[in-house]
Write a protein that holds these residues in place. Structure first.
Motif, PDB file in Angstrom:
ATOM      1  N   LEU A  50       1.333  -1.305   8.209  1.00 25.39           N
ATOM      2  CA  LEU A  50       0.495  -0.117   8.121  1.00 25.39           C
ATOM      3  C   LEU A  50      -0.860  -0.234   8.799  1.00 25.39           C
ATOM      4  N   GLU A  51      -1.301  -1.434   9.110  1.00 26.44           N
ATOM      5  CA  GLU A  51      -2.683  -1.648   9.556  1.00 26.44           C
ATOM      6  C   GLU A  51      -3.053  -0.770  10.749  1.00 26.44           C
ATOM      7  N   GLU A  52      -2.188  -0.731  11.747  1.00 26.46           N
ATOM      8  CA  GLU A  52      -2.501   0.040  12.961  1.00 26.46           C
ATOM      9  C   GLU A  52      -2.581   1.537  12.666  1.00 26.46           C
TER      10      GLU A  52
ATOM     11  N   LEU B 251       0.842  -1.185   0.000  1.00 26.85           N
ATOM     12  CA  LEU B 251       0.000   0.000   0.000  1.00 26.85           C
ATOM     13  C   LEU B 251       0.885   1.244   0.000  1.00 26.85           C
ATOM     14  N   THR B 252       0.393   2.304  -0.622  1.00 24.62           N
ATOM     15  CA  THR B 252       1.075   3.593  -0.603  1.00 24.62           C
ATOM     16  C   THR B 252       0.270   4.529   0.298  1.00 24.62           C
ATOM     17  N   CYS B 253       0.957   5.144   1.263  1.00 29.11           N
ATOM     18  CA  CYS B 253       0.270   5.922   2.286  1.00 29.11           C
ATOM     19  C   CYS B 253       0.992   7.237   2.571  1.00 29.11           C
ATOM     20  N   ALA B 254       0.275   8.102   3.258  1.00 29.36           N
ATOM     21  CA  ALA B 254       0.867   9.335   3.791  1.00 29.36           C
ATOM     22  C   ALA B 254      -0.015   9.819   4.930  1.00 29.36           C
ATOM     23  N   SER B 255       0.504  10.730   5.723  1.00 29.58           N
ATOM     24  CA  SER B 255      -0.296  11.303   6.802  1.00 29.58           C
ATOM     25  C   SER B 255      -1.243  12.346   6.238  1.00 29.58           C
TER      26      SER B 255
ATOM     27  N   LEU C 168      -2.345   7.479   9.135  1.00 28.94           N
ATOM     28  CA  LEU C 168      -1.999   7.412   7.720  1.00 28.94           C
ATOM     29  C   LEU C 168      -3.249   7.089   6.920  1.00 28.94           C
ATOM     30  N   VAL C 169      -3.277   7.559   5.683  1.00 25.33           N
ATOM     31  CA  VAL C 169      -4.362   7.209   4.763  1.00 25.33           C
ATOM     32  C   VAL C 169      -3.736   6.698   3.472  1.00 25.33           C
TER      33      VAL C 169
END
Length: 291
Positions: free
Chosen positions: A242-244, A166-170, A251-252
């Motif tokens: 990333l789950e938590e 997954l690609t994420c950011a705050s 993060l989204v």
């Protein structure tokens, strides 16, 4: 195959291997004359001269050499069939050396290896944590656990678990820099890099690697996660990291329509014709545990 035919093949294989009737007889625990009779019967049955005999040595003819190679294959197959039966009934024993890396190794493989060793008291397990791509054969490992997309290799690979990137950011980072709507927009973003210069994506039905750039780099997934939580940039990591953070809203995910589909977690081991009981059972154990 009738017993007498197998006996003559075994006698011939030993004579060529040792270049000697006497040594072949000694190895098989029979008389030299018995070996001679077996070879003569074999040559008569095949209507071909397999050996050249002199008072000083014995060598295979051209036809005999070709036949010898086939006989060797038969002997190996028999030995492996016998060993396979023994291993199916045997308990795994000895030292199982496994190369692992990162949080997946810590959180998933280590507990599984502990449970496996508790089930098999004759086994000793060694887990070596390293991000380096080791040479299993030269460094004496039985197998390695590797994640992602495997490169072409002479190793055997068995998928033990799925793995989703997954690609994420705050939210704070995205508010300041905007949300990328496609992978080409990543050139305008700070991408937090791991050991590779590329991230994995899927577009137009094809998985591929895209080169990205950024001001933060680490070979540790948790360090990358911390940087993303601190609003430094975008990060691409497996879901178990990333789950938590996603559940808490720290993060989204972005670019969900471009997630790759060809990554996994693999047990890889050398291309042996016969797999030892300890490796075979451990790989099966992992595959069943993580399925």
């Amino acid at each position: 195959m009738p017993a007498h035919r197998w006996e003559s093949i075994e006698a011939f294989e030993r004579v060529v291997r040792f270049n000697s009737f006497s040594r072949a007889a000694e190895d098989l625990g029979v008389s030299r004359s018995h070996i001679s009779r077996q070879i003569s019967a074999l040559e008569n049955r095949l209507d071909a001269q397999l050996l050249l005999r002199t008072t000083r040595k014995v060598t295979a003819t051209e036809v005999g050499q070709a036949f010898y190679l086939q006989c060797q294959e038969l002997m190996r197959n028999l030995e492996e069939a016998e060993q396979a039966v023994q291993d199916l009934q045997a308990r795994p024993r000895g030292i199982l050396r496994v190369s692992v890396a990162g949080a997946y190794g810590e959180d998933f493989i280590a507990p599984a290896a502990i449970e496996f060793m508790q089930l098999h008291s004759d086994l000793t397990v060694e887990l070596n944590f390293s991000n380096r791509l080791i040479d299993l054969i030269s460094e004496g490992y039985d197998l390695a656990i590797r994640a992602g997309t495997l490169k072409d290799s002479s190793l055997i690979a068995r998928r033990i678990s799925s793995r989703k990137l997954l690609t994420c950011a705050s939210p704070a980072y995205l508010e300041r820099h905007g949300t990328p709507v496609n992978i080409h927009a990543l050139t305008n973003h700070n991408c937090l890099l791991g050991t590779l210069e590329t991230w994995r994506f899927r577009e137009n039905g094809r998985n591929f690697d895209l080169r990205v750039n950024g001001s933060w780099r680490s070979n540790n997934g948790r360090a990358l996660l911390q940087a993303a939580r601190a609003d430094l940039g975008l990060v691409q990591l497996p879901t178990f990291y990333l789950e938590e953070a996603i559940a808490s809203g720290e993060l989204v995910t972005v670019l969900d329509g471009f997630n790759p589909t060809d990554t996994g977690v693999w047990a890889v081991y050398p291309h042996n014709r016969h797999l030892s009981a300890k490796v075979r059972l451990f790989v099966n154990f992992l595959a069943e545990r993580f399925s």
